[in-house]
Design a protein around this motif. Structure first.
Motif, short mmCIF file in Angstrom:
data_model
loop_
_atom_site.label_atom_id
_atom_site.label_comp_id
_atom_site.label_asym_id
_atom_site.label_seq_id
_atom_site.Cartn_x
_atom_site.Cartn_y
_atom_site.Cartn_z
N UNK A 56 0.21 -12.08 4.48
CA UNK A 56 0.67 -11.00 3.77
C UNK A 56 2.06 -10.46 4.45
N UNK A 57 3.24 -10.53 3.46
CA UNK A 57 4.41 -10.03 4.01
C UNK A 57 4.47 -8.39 4.15
N UNK A 73 -2.50 -4.58 -4.32
CA UNK A 73 -3.89 -4.42 -4.85
C UNK A 73 -4.86 -5.36 -4.17
N UNK A 74 -4.62 -6.55 -3.83
CA UNK A 74 -5.45 -7.51 -2.86
C UNK A 74 -5.42 -6.71 -1.51
N UNK A 75 -4.74 -6.01 -1.30
CA UNK A 75 -4.67 -5.57 0.40
C UNK A 75 -5.70 -4.42 0.10
N UNK A 76 -5.58 -3.46 -1.01
CA UNK A 76 -6.27 -2.30 -1.19
C UNK A 76 -7.72 -2.74 -1.19
N UNK A 81 4.27 -6.80 -10.45
CA UNK A 81 4.82 -7.72 -10.25
C UNK A 81 4.17 -8.54 -8.64
N UNK A 82 4.69 -9.47 -7.98
CA UNK A 82 4.01 -9.81 -6.83
C UNK A 82 3.62 -8.93 -5.65
N UNK A 83 4.62 -7.80 -5.53
CA UNK A 83 4.35 -7.00 -4.52
C UNK A 83 2.99 -5.95 -5.08
N UNK A 84 3.12 -5.65 -6.08
CA UNK A 84 2.02 -5.03 -6.74
C UNK A 84 0.66 -5.69 -6.58
N UNK A 118 -0.64 0.19 -1.28
CA UNK A 118 -1.20 0.60 -2.41
C UNK A 118 -1.91 2.05 -1.95
N UNK A 119 -2.85 2.69 -3.02
CA UNK A 119 -3.32 4.05 -2.91
C UNK A 119 -4.53 4.04 -1.65
N UNK A 120 -5.38 2.75 -1.54
CA UNK A 120 -6.28 2.90 -0.79
C UNK A 120 -6.12 2.58 0.69
N UNK A 121 -4.89 1.63 0.81
CA UNK A 121 -4.32 1.29 1.97
C UNK A 121 -3.74 2.62 2.81
#
Length: 182
Positions: A59-60, A16-19, A9-12, A67-70
């Motif tokens: 980014x809200x 992913x973008x943030x990660x 979804x949009x949150x995922x 995500x895992x990287x963040x």
């Protein structure tokens, strides 16, 4: 909609973008450097990344689970702050203050750049036909108000302004901690 075959979804997608961009952030120093050095490193890293990716400002955070990287990056920051004299609440508050400083400074720069574009538009309107003269006069009036309020060249001492704010923030945090210890 084909994108959602890769993400739920949009949150995922946002996570992913943030990660993806958090991977660019160098890890804080592992040796015991002290809270001030760790937070300065984190603030400078976020500043650098945010300049390259200004969309992060939109980014809200409350709708984007990390995500895992963040998550791993935040865990490294908290691990680097362990034993630095800040309790967990102070660490979280300090990190939030850094984020607010980075975002606020960048928003200010982007806003100033928008005013610079308006100034360029005003210059081009000054040479246009009579139908645009009213718009040009209104725009000149608006720009005078902005200039009187201290609008600056967006690239003028950008890094120096960020650093000055970062040092003020860290100094204030240090003073607050000193008061707590008394």
């Amino acid at each position: 909609m084909a994108l959602y075959t890769y993400v739920e979804d949009a949150a995922a997608l946002r996570a992913a973008m943030l990660d993806h961009v958090v991977k660019e952030q160098p890890a804080p120093p592992l040796e015991p450097a002290g809270w001030r050095q760790v937070l300065a490193h984190v603030g400078r890293s976020w500043w650098s990344i945010s300049q390259r990716h200004p969309w992060l400002l939109d980014m809200p955070a409350d709708e984007t689970p990390p995500g895992p990287v963040t998550t791993a990056a935040l865990a490294r920051v908290y691990a680097a702050l362990e034993g630095c004299g800040l309790d967990i609440r102070q660490q979280a508050r300090a990190i939030m203050m850094l984020r607010n400083h980075v975002e606020g400074t960048l928003r200010s720069v982007l806003r100033t750049r928008s005013w610079s574009r308006l100034q360029s538009l005003e210059s081009s309107l000054a040479t246009s036909d009579a139908s645009d003269l009213t718009l040009a006069a209104d725009l000149r009036r608006l720009l005078r108000v902005v200039d009187a309020g201290g609008a600056v060249d967006p690239d003028d001492e950008l890094q120096a302004n960020f650093e000055w704010g970062l040092q003020c923030l860290l100094t204030g945090l240090g003073q607050a901690l000193d008061r707590q210890l008394r």
